[in-house]
Design a protein around this motif. Structure first.
Motif: not given
Length: 259
Positions: A115, A117-118, A121-127, A151
């Motif tokens: 996983d 991810h940056r 980031t805004q909540p709910g961002t799909e990764n 990251h």
């Protein structure tokens, strides 16, 4: 330490291990009733084990429960360890250590999920996780050019045949939060650039005026015959007609020396 829990209402658990019966060493209780069994030491288990659950009651008879369980199917791996990230100008390399397991497994028996991810980031961002097959060196190389934002990467593992995923490992961070300069930084750079340009031009003009003072222009002879500035300073002689070019007659006197 691995945890095997049988979630049944029970009073007694008996393991048949290599033709030996062993009672549950530690019961999990709820209001005085055995509801599970915790195994802290798995050294006596084999790859296939027979579990028998008995119960007793003064009112009714309780049907026993038995099952032949494969430890590979119920074992949940620990997360991979020693997760590190090293980057160059164009790529980043993630490395990790294969988790310890009860049964001896080769690197081909493992499946991993990464996983990446940056951060912030805004909540709910799909990764979407990245699936990586087990490798002898356990590494994954992915493109990431500089400058890169902050990251984090975390990894989990499972048996490739069962995919009973472990918990996620601790996140390993890489990158920097200062990848994109803010508007304030841009304004500061513009102001500094303007000041530098102004100082340079001021220095050049100052040197020009100083040269003018040291080397003033040479004064020219004033033309008293033509004080009218509207008349051109230079007149082409060929533009005059013969009459205009000779406003008066010229007399030439020749003097000869007589011996």
């Amino acid at each position: 330490m691995f945890l095997f829990c049988l979630c049944f209402v029970l009073f007694c658990v008996v393991f048949v291990l290599e033709k030996r019966e062993i009672q549950c060493p530690y019961y999990i209780e709820d209001s005085g009733t055995h509801v599970g069994c915790h195994l802290g030491n798995l050294s006596g288990l084999t790859s296939r084990n027979y579990f028998l659950v008995n119960g007793t009651s003064q009112e009714i008879g309780i049907q026993f429960f038995d099952s032949l369980l494969d430890t590979k199917k119920i074992e949940r791996f620990n997360p991979p360890g020693n997760v590190t990230v090293s980057c160059n100008t164009t790529h980043c390399l993630v490395r990790w250590k294969q988790p310890r397991t009860y049964q001896k497994l080769s690197y081909l028996d493992f499946q991993y999920q990464l996983d990446v991810h940056r951060k912030n980031t805004q909540p709910g961002t799909e990764n979407l996780p990245i699936n990586v097959s087990g490798d002898l060196e356990n590494r994954y190389n992915f493109p990431s050019s500089e400058p890169r934002a902050k990251h984090a990467v975390k990894i989990r593992a499972a048996d490739v045949r069962i995919l009973n995923w472990s918990s996620w490992s601790e996140a390993a961070e890489f990158g920097s939060d200062d990848r994109n300069p803010s508007s304030v930084h841009i304004y500061v750079l513009l102001i500094l650039g303007t000041l530098v340009c102004g100082l340079v031009f001021g220095f050049l003009f100052k040197r020009f005026f100083r040269v003018q003072r040291l080397f003033p222009p040479v004064p020219q002879i004033k033309d008293k015959l033509n004080d009218n500035h509207e008349v051109e300073d230079e007149i082409i002689w060929e533009e005059f007609t013969p009459e205009e070019g000779m406003g008066y007659r010229e007399e030439v006197l020749t003097v000869k020396e007589i011996t």
